[in-house]
Design a protein around this motif. Structure first.
Motif, short mmCIF file in Angstrom:
data_model
loop_
_atom_site.label_atom_id
_atom_site.label_comp_id
_atom_site.label_asym_id
_atom_site.label_seq_id
_atom_site.Cartn_x
_atom_site.Cartn_y
_atom_site.Cartn_z
N GLU A 27 0.82 -1.20 0.00
CA GLU A 27 0.00 0.00 0.00
C GLU A 27 0.86 1.26 0.00
N TYR A 28 1.97 1.23 0.72
CA TYR A 28 2.85 2.40 0.80
C TYR A 28 3.38 2.78 -0.57
N PHE A 29 3.68 1.76 -1.39
CA PHE A 29 4.23 2.03 -2.72
C PHE A 29 3.19 1.88 -3.84
N SER A 30 1.93 1.72 -3.46
CA SER A 30 0.82 1.61 -4.43
C SER A 30 1.10 0.50 -5.45
N LEU A 31 1.50 -0.65 -4.95
CA LEU A 31 1.83 -1.78 -5.81
C LEU A 31 0.59 -2.65 -6.03
N THR A 32 0.36 -3.02 -7.26
CA THR A 32 -0.74 -3.93 -7.56
C THR A 32 -0.36 -5.33 -7.10
N PRO A 33 -1.33 -6.22 -6.87
CA PRO A 33 -1.02 -7.57 -6.40
C PRO A 33 -0.07 -8.34 -7.30
N GLU A 34 -0.15 -8.08 -8.61
CA GLU A 34 0.68 -8.84 -9.54
C GLU A 34 2.03 -8.18 -9.82
N GLN A 35 2.27 -6.97 -9.30
CA GLN A 35 3.50 -6.25 -9.58
C GLN A 35 4.72 -6.94 -8.99
N LYS A 36 5.72 -7.22 -9.83
CA LYS A 36 6.97 -7.85 -9.38
C LYS A 36 7.90 -6.77 -8.83
N VAL A 37 8.57 -7.08 -7.70
CA VAL A 37 9.39 -6.09 -7.01
C VAL A 37 10.76 -6.65 -6.68
N VAL A 38 11.80 -5.86 -6.96
CA VAL A 38 13.18 -6.17 -6.59
C VAL A 38 13.62 -5.10 -5.61
N ILE A 39 14.18 -5.51 -4.47
CA ILE A 39 14.59 -4.53 -3.46
C ILE A 39 16.08 -4.65 -3.14
N SER A 40 16.60 -3.55 -2.59
CA SER A 40 17.93 -3.55 -1.99
C SER A 40 17.89 -2.59 -0.81
N VAL A 41 18.86 -2.72 0.09
CA VAL A 41 18.91 -1.88 1.28
C VAL A 41 20.35 -1.45 1.50
N GLY A 42 20.56 -0.13 1.62
CA GLY A 42 21.92 0.34 1.86
C GLY A 42 22.02 1.85 1.79
#
Length: 335
Positions: free
Chosen positions: A154-169
């Protein structure tokens, strides 16, 4: 036995890996019922366990020596991982190395998180004995939770089917932030999110420009976010992609492993002896290799390594670190 945990400039460094390591130390000591304080004015302690590198840190060492207290230095940093970070860091790296040698040599015992970082410090010519001990990870914090995952999407307004790649740094070139953006260009259909923050005035122009907007539309830099949203991202994203060039361990890697997340890392020496390509993670050495591996991971054309990755995190859980840390304290006091 009572420990004085010292962390200089807490507000400045709390968002860094060292900040998280400091929090983990407290939890580790609580798990094995070792008394500690983080109040620098405290005089009733047996060991000064120091985590930082400022002038006040050196003052604390001098005071501890005057009181005949034992000193343990947590060697989170090296000159190698100082390079390619802030503006001027490469020029300052030789001076920083001399500063680290002075601090580390003043301790009775060093603790560093990986065999790789131990080898680097030994090559500095430091005679202080060194123990290897992971910074650890809080397993329960990174278990899948539908509420956290919903908050993330919800924070990023992502649809249920949206694929997401993350990193942290942090916004450091050393962390691979430029490569993260470059690889994202090959996948306009996926959302790439880089969690973390560094004041932009302190980083080189090419990094600043990328963060400020010179990046593809599918890349998001939300800044420093912690708690439910980040933890939901760790478990709900489709891939944790961390193309860092240099680490002493990589706490965010431990967090992703604890989250049962798919892992793609740069093949660098720090992971030797605890992470193995195609066993508990996937590794690449170039952007071309990263693109190829992301395609295969997303298409589920490669074996799922999440459970073996999680078991690696289990070995570095906070209670396990607490047991080993207590043993180090006891050994130092017995000398």
């Amino acid at each position: 036995m009572k420990i004085l945990l010292y962390f200089e400039s807490q507000k400045l460094l709390e968002k860094s890996g060292i900040g998280r390591a400091f929090t983990h130390q407290k939890k580790a000591l609580e798990s094995v019922h070792v008394a500690y304080t983080d109040q620098q004015s405290e005089n009733n302690y047996d060991i000064l366990h120091i985590n930082t590198y400022g002038l006040n840190s050196y003052r604390m060492i001098r005071q501890a020596k005057q009181k005949n207290k034992k000193i343990i230095y947590h060697a989170h940093s090296t000159a190698e991982d100082f390079r390619n970070s802030f503006i001027g860091s490469n020029l300052l790296a030789p001076l920083y190395k001399k500063h680290l040698i002075k601090l580390y040599s003043a301790a009775d015992q060093l603790i560093t998180p990986t065999p790789y970082s131990k080898k680097i410090i030994e090559n500095y010519g430091i005679q202080t004995p060194i123990k290897v001990l992971s910074n650890g990870v809080s397993l329960e914090k990174f278990q899948a939770c539908k509420t956290k995952e919903q908050k993330f999407r919800e924070y990023f307004s992502l649809t249920p089917e949206q694929k997401v790649v993350i990193s942290v740094g942090l916004y450091f070139e050393r962390k691979g932030i430029l490569d993260f953006v470059k690889v994202a260009e090959a996948f306009p259909e996926y959302t790439f999110i880089w969690f973390g923050y560094t004041p932009l005035y302190s980083v080189p122009t090419k990094v600043r420009k990328v963060v400020q907007g010179d990046h593809p539309d599918n890349v998001i830099f939300p800044g420093y976010i912690k708690g439910d949203i980040l933890e939901g991202a760790y478990t709900n994203a489709d891939l944790f992609f961390f193309p860092s060039y240099e680490e002493t361990e990589g706490i965010v890697v431990l967090e992703a492993l604890a989250s049962h997340q798919h892992m793609l890392l740069r093949a660098i020496p720090v992971y030797n002896e605890w992470l193995t390509d195609k066993e508990n993670c996937y590794m690449g050495a170039t952007n071309e290799a990263f693109v190829s591996l992301i395609k295969k991971i997303m298409a589920k054309e490669l074996p799922d390594l999440r459970e073996s990755g999680y078991q690696t995190a289990v070995e570095k859980s906070i209670p396990e670190i607490g047991k080993r840390l207590k043993a180090i304290y006891e050994e130092v006091l017995e000398r």
